[in-house]
Scaffold this active site. Structure first.
Site, PDB file in Angstrom:
ATOM      1  CG  ASN A 110      -3.585  -7.575   7.462  1.00 13.54           C
ATOM      2  OD1 ASN A 110      -3.252  -7.148   8.603  1.00 13.54           O
ATOM      3  ND2 ASN A 110      -3.721  -7.248   6.835  1.00 13.54           N
ATOM      4  CD  GLU A 111      -7.290  -7.237   7.931  1.00 11.08           C
ATOM      5  OE1 GLU A 111      -7.619  -6.801   6.440  1.00 11.08           O
ATOM      6  OE2 GLU A 111      -7.843  -5.862   8.757  1.00 11.08           O
ATOM      7  CG  HIS A 149      -0.736  -6.271   5.011  1.00 13.47           C
ATOM      8  ND1 HIS A 149      -1.031  -5.898   6.353  1.00 13.47           N
ATOM      9  CD2 HIS A 149      -1.801  -5.702   4.613  1.00 13.47           C
ATOM     10  CE1 HIS A 149      -1.842  -4.716   6.461  1.00 13.47           C
ATOM     11  NE2 HIS A 149      -2.434  -4.931   5.152  1.00 13.47           N
ATOM     12  CD  GLN A 172      -2.235  -1.278   2.278  1.00 16.63           C
ATOM     13  OE1 GLN A 172      -2.530  -1.624   3.405  1.00 16.63           O
ATOM     14  NE2 GLN A 172      -4.631  -0.379   1.851  1.00 16.63           N
TER      15      GLN A 172
HETATM   16  O1  IFM Z   1      -5.931  -0.836   4.161  1.00 18.78           O
HETATM   17  C1  IFM Z   1      -6.978  -1.889   4.855  1.00 18.78           C
HETATM   18  C2  IFM Z   1      -5.370  -3.214   5.259  1.00 18.78           C
HETATM   19  O2  IFM Z   1      -4.477  -3.137   4.179  1.00 18.78           O
HETATM   20  C3  IFM Z   1      -6.242  -4.029   5.818  1.00 18.78           C
HETATM   21  N1  IFM Z   1      -7.428  -3.365   6.858  1.00 18.78           N
HETATM   22  C4  IFM Z   1      -8.221  -2.518   6.991  1.00 18.78           C
HETATM   23  C5  IFM Z   1      -7.257  -1.374   5.799  1.00 18.78           C
HETATM   24  C6  IFM Z   1      -8.575  -0.578   5.785  1.00 18.78           C
HETATM   25  O3  IFM Z   1      -9.764  -1.406   4.974  1.00 18.78           O
END
Ligand code: IFM
Length: 438
Positions: A161-162, A117, A21
């Site tokens: 991540n997530e 991520h 990002q």
């Molecule tokens: O930008 C994302 C991030 O990469 C992962 N969690 C949520 C954020 C906002 O949508």
């Protein structure tokens, strides 16, 4: 504001980011999708040079430390940069991330490192991505290599991540690579991620053990509070309960039990999974209402709606800081593990609601701390506006804006408030009324 407004000494306060990002110049499964799949990014953009953070990390970190008085910083290392071809590791890339971690330390910020991520190297994506039987072994080797290079600088690790967001968006809804919409793949993907987490946690621990440093390992778990849409509709209650289990609990409970819990598996044991969490990394944003919807079997018969009676973010999700408090309590009551808030933030292009959001959510955190929940820190998502995945550059979560033509960073008013909070370690009273973020 109820409860204490004083932030305890040692409590970590900082910002979180992810390589794809902000860094720019990557070649991974996302850059390929951005280039090759028309319509995959809402605003038609490609991540491109992103915020050019790869070259500007030092000055960005200085803003975090010197201007915003952060004492922690979460970032991710990019697998495709470190291992551009299978088994070929890049010394310069590893040296770069070591430099980032060391710079955090020199600036007085505790580095928190995420290993995965959302992005994959193209060579692994081509081999099946997280569904590939080799993915856990390959991810563990990557994790061990990163731990060897950075480990003496880093105590806090996030393996994945997530995972639930990743598998739902990539394998069920087809919005993230590999852009598939398959229920059976979603199950396999969830299992794959669980095994990747276990294998990488073991790998980081083994490196830590042999070098005598301490590793605190978790995932960054995205918790979305899900309420039944129609309070008395039993199907809504059932669907909200099911999605809460699948989305909010399945991964964590599987980690604690050491087994692939149903419905993704049949309780089979995974080596290294049990007790693989030293803490819970919590990404918390918004809440939703779930309604039973017979017409959408591919979405598990669920339709999500904005909840009634609370302010909404620009995606129509509910904003209710009390829900963060509830999430902290339920996680603490069930798992009794320290919690680190690895993300919390808001897309708010006008920066009109962010300050209120930040203060109210931090206030909910302090209240939970007062009530005995062991919360170790709070990372705001994110330092600067960046590439928001399939939304491209249209969403603005940052405390700083980035002029895309010059790459100049400009602090928004909310950045000054966060700086004041981090410096004074006290929450201000916020007087503006909550409203809808633009
Ligand atoms: O930008 C994302 C991030 O990469 C992962 N969690 C949520 C954020 C906002 O949508």
């Amino acid at each position: 504001m109820e409860g204490s407004s004083r932030i305890p000494d040692g409590f970590l306060l900082g910002c979180a980011s992810a390589a794809h990002q902000v860094e720019g110049g990557l070649e991974n499964d996302w850059t390929r999708m951005e280039r090759e799949l028309p319509g995959s990014i809402d605003d038609g953009s490609e991540s491109g040079i992103a915020c050019d953070h790869y070259h500007r990390f030092r000055s960005d970190l200085e803003l975090c430390a010197h201007v915003m008085h952060n004492n922690a910083h979460r970032f991710s290392v990019e697998w495709s940069r470190i291992e551009p071809a299978e088994g070929v590791f890049s010394g310069p890339a590893l040296a770069h991330y070591r430099d980032v971690a060391r710079t955090c330390r020199e600036l007085g910020m505790e580095p928190i490192v995420t290993l995965h991520h959302f992005t994959l190297p193209q060579w692994l994506a081509d081999a099946g991505g997280v569904l590939a039987p080799t993915a856990p072994r390959l991810f563990a080797r990557f994790a061990a290599t990163v731990a060897e290079a950075l480990g003496d600088q880093v105590r806090w690790w996030v393996t994945i991540n997530e995972p639930a967001v990743y598998v739902v968006l990539g394998h069920l809804l087809g919005v993230f690579p590999p852009n598939h919409t398959s229920l059976s793949e979603t199950r396999l993907g969830a299992r794959g991620l669980l095994r990747m987490h276990a294998a990488s946690a073991m790998a980081v621990r083994a490196v830590a053990g042999s070098h005598g440093w301490k590793a605190r390992i978790s995932i960054a778990h995205h918790e979305r509070r899900i309420r039944p849409g129609r309070a008395l509709a039993s199907l809504d209650q059932a669907i909200a309960g099911l999605s809460d289990y699948l989305f909010n609990r399945w991964f964590l409970r599987s980690c604690v039990s050491g087994r692939v819990l149903p419905p993704m598996g049949r309780g089979e044991r995974v080596t290294g999974l049990r007790d693989s969490l030293d803490y819970i990394g919590l990404n918390y944003y918004t809440e939703a209402s779930a309604e039973f919807d017979i017409t959408s079997p591919s979405r598990l018969f669920m339709r999500q709606r904005p909840p009634a009676g609370v302010p909404l973010d620009r995606f129509g999700n509910g904003i209710d800081p009390a829900c963060l408090g509830q999430a902290l309590h339920t996680l603490w009551n069930e798992f009794h593990l320290p919690i680190l808030i690895t993300e919390n933030g808001l897309a708010d292009s006008g920066d009109e609601v962010r300050t209120r959001y930040l203060v109210d959510h931090l206030s909910a955190v302090l209240k939970a701390l007062d009530q005995g929940v062991d919360v170790r820190g709070y990372m705001y998502w994110t330092q600067m506006d960046n590439f928001e995945w399939s939304k491209g550059y249209s969403q603005h979560f940052g405390l700083y804006s980035v002029e895309r033509s010059s790459m100049e960073r400009h602090a928004k008013p909310s950045a000054a408030v966060f700086a004041e909070i981090c410096q004074s370690r006290t929450l201000p009273a916020v007087t503006t009324e909550p409203s809808r973020a633009r």
